[in-house]
Design a protein around this motif. Structure first.
Motif, short mmCIF file in Angstrom:
data_model
loop_
_atom_site.label_atom_id
_atom_site.label_comp_id
_atom_site.label_asym_id
_atom_site.label_seq_id
_atom_site.Cartn_x
_atom_site.Cartn_y
_atom_site.Cartn_z
N LEU A 20 0.82 -1.21 0.00
CA LEU A 20 0.00 0.00 0.00
C LEU A 20 0.86 1.26 0.00
O LEU A 20 0.52 2.26 -0.63
CB LEU A 20 -0.92 0.00 1.22
N LYS A 44 -12.13 7.68 0.99
CA LYS A 44 -10.88 6.91 1.12
C LYS A 44 -10.96 5.61 0.33
O LYS A 44 -9.97 5.17 -0.28
CB LYS A 44 -10.59 6.62 2.59
N LEU A 48 -8.44 4.44 -2.65
CA LEU A 48 -7.79 3.13 -2.64
C LEU A 48 -8.04 2.39 -3.96
O LEU A 48 -7.13 1.81 -4.54
CB LEU A 48 -8.29 2.31 -1.46
N PHE A 74 -5.60 -0.92 4.99
CA PHE A 74 -5.70 0.51 4.67
C PHE A 74 -6.54 1.24 5.71
O PHE A 74 -6.19 2.35 6.14
CB PHE A 74 -6.32 0.65 3.28
N LYS A 76 -7.07 0.09 8.69
CA LYS A 76 -6.59 -0.32 10.01
C LYS A 76 -7.70 -1.01 10.82
O LYS A 76 -7.93 -0.71 11.98
CB LYS A 76 -6.03 0.87 10.77
N SER A 154 -0.40 6.36 0.71
CA SER A 154 -0.06 6.23 2.13
C SER A 154 -0.37 7.51 2.90
O SER A 154 -0.66 7.47 4.09
CB SER A 154 1.43 5.88 2.27
N ALA A 157 -4.11 7.43 3.63
CA ALA A 157 -4.46 6.40 4.60
C ALA A 157 -4.47 6.93 6.03
O ALA A 157 -5.25 6.46 6.87
CB ALA A 157 -3.48 5.22 4.49
N GLU A 158 -3.63 7.92 6.31
CA GLU A 158 -3.51 8.42 7.67
C GLU A 158 -4.47 9.55 8.01
O GLU A 158 -4.53 9.99 9.16
CB GLU A 158 -2.06 8.90 7.92
#
Length: 383
Positions: A20, A44, A48, A74, A76, A154, A157-158
């Motif tokens: 990822l 999101k 993705l 992705f 979590k 990435s 993702a956060e």
């Protein structure tokens, strides 16, 4: 049935996360500036899915295949209820999520509303998820020759709010253009620099964040659409972003962002900090009185005053003037060598037009940051 050791499970998960981290999302700028009528989870999930598209060999049937393992990594998600939550997220995306796209056409605009992912298929016994994009969204995702933006999956993702994701995509679009024109040319230095310090009206920002009818109070808008999202962006992405509010009359008319790319951990180049005005090793022999005298006699002090970038209180402040002479004026000399004194005047005029009242700021630090950002652009164009 063979039981997989816990260590192997973890290794498999780590492989997924590493995969990822390498993916990129590429989208047309019209999609970046569209109104995303969806919350953070569908947005999101869309990002993705887009990262799975091979732009060199686009899927002929508009379909990509995603691993559940990747998807859960992705987001979590690791609890026993993840399959139900995945199903709910897919249903929500298909029932509620769409993009409103506005494009220039002829003498006016064309408006499109597109549900980006109308079909998703998966089973409870297989890892594969089939995702089919709507045919009308595909031109914004493939065969992109110009006006497109690429960013790291990435980073997305956060981010944990819709506004963080929307702002990050928009800031990436601006910074991508800064990097492109810095290398390729085709824009004046001031235009290139404006991509790194992009301006957007509050009205337009409310439009792309879908907050036209929300956060009517400017303090709430600032808190939830600017401050909290930018804190997330600065913490979790490759950008450090600050902003200034620009007033028109008594109201806030627009926002100017200042985007910096984070430097690598092993980059030991000089960064402006709390000790701006302490003598470094090369300047220990120069005493404060000499620096102050040079600053008071400098043509740059007059130019700053004429552009209202410094006032009498600044001129009377020894630390400010020493800081300008030591950290800022040598950079103005560099700029003068490259494009002449008129080029310095144009730069200061531009800085003056973008600033807000910064009585709470360190004036020399502000001006040093401005010229440090501008000089590399001029140098590249002179090459």
């Amino acid at each position: 049935m063979m039981i997989i050791p816990e260590k192997n499970k973890n290794q498999k998960q780590l492989l997924s996360l590493n995969e990822l981290s390498k993916r990129k999302v590429v989208e047309h700028n019209s999609l970046i500036t569209s109104i995303a009528k969806m919350d953070k989870t569908p947005l999101k999930m869309f990002e993705l899915a887009v990262s799975c598209i091979n732009t060199e060999e686009p899927p002929k049937d508009n379909t990509v295949y995603l691993s559940k393992r990747d998807l859960f990594a992705f987001f979590k998600v690791s609890d026993n209820d993840k399959h139900r939550r995945f199903k709910e997220a897919v249903e929500k995306m298909q029932k509620q999520a769409f993009f409103q796209i506005k494009e220039e056409e002829g003498k006016g605009f064309k408006f499109k509303s597109i549900v980006p992912i109308p079909y998703v298929e998966w089973t409870d016994y297989h890892d594969e998820v089939k995702i089919e994009f709507h045919r009308e969204i595909m031109p914004y995702l493939i065969n992109l020759k110009k006006n497109f933006t690429q960013h790291a999956l990435s980073d997305i993702a956060e981010l944990n709010s819709k506004y963080s994701i929307i702002l990050y995509r928009w800031l990436s679009m601006q910074y991508n253009q800064y990097e492109h024109y810095s290398v390729k040319g085709g824009r004046r230095a001031e235009q290139v620099e404006a991509y790194r310090n992009p301006s957007i009206t509050v009205k337009e920002l409310r439009t792309i964040t879908d907050t036209v009818n929300e956060y009517k109070d400017m303090n709430n808008f600032t808190k939830f659409v600017l401050d909290k999202p930018l804190k997330e962006i600065n913490t979790h992405t490759t950008f450090n972003v600050s902003y200034d509010k620009i007033k028109k009359g008594r109201s806030i008319d627009s926002i100017v962002f200042h985007i910096e790319k984070k430097r690598c951990a092993d980059d030991n180049s000089y960064k402006l900090g709390d000790k701006d005005y302490q003598d470094d090793k090369k300047q220990k022999s120069r005493n404060e009185a000499d620096l102050l005298k040079q600053a008071m006699e400098s043509k740059y002090t007059r130019l700053l005053s004429e552009n209202f970038l410094i006032g009498m209180n600044d001129i009377m402040d020894t630390a400010t003037m020493v800081g300008l002479q030591k950290n800022v004026y040598p950079l103005y000399d560099e700029l003068k060598e490259l494009i002449g004194l008129n080029g310095v005047k144009d730069h200061l005029s531009y800085v003056a037009s973008k600033k807000e009242a910064y009585s709470k700021r360190n004036v020399a630090k502000y001006l040093k940051k401005a010229i440090e950002q501008y000089l590399p652009t001029v140098k590249r164009q002179n090459l």
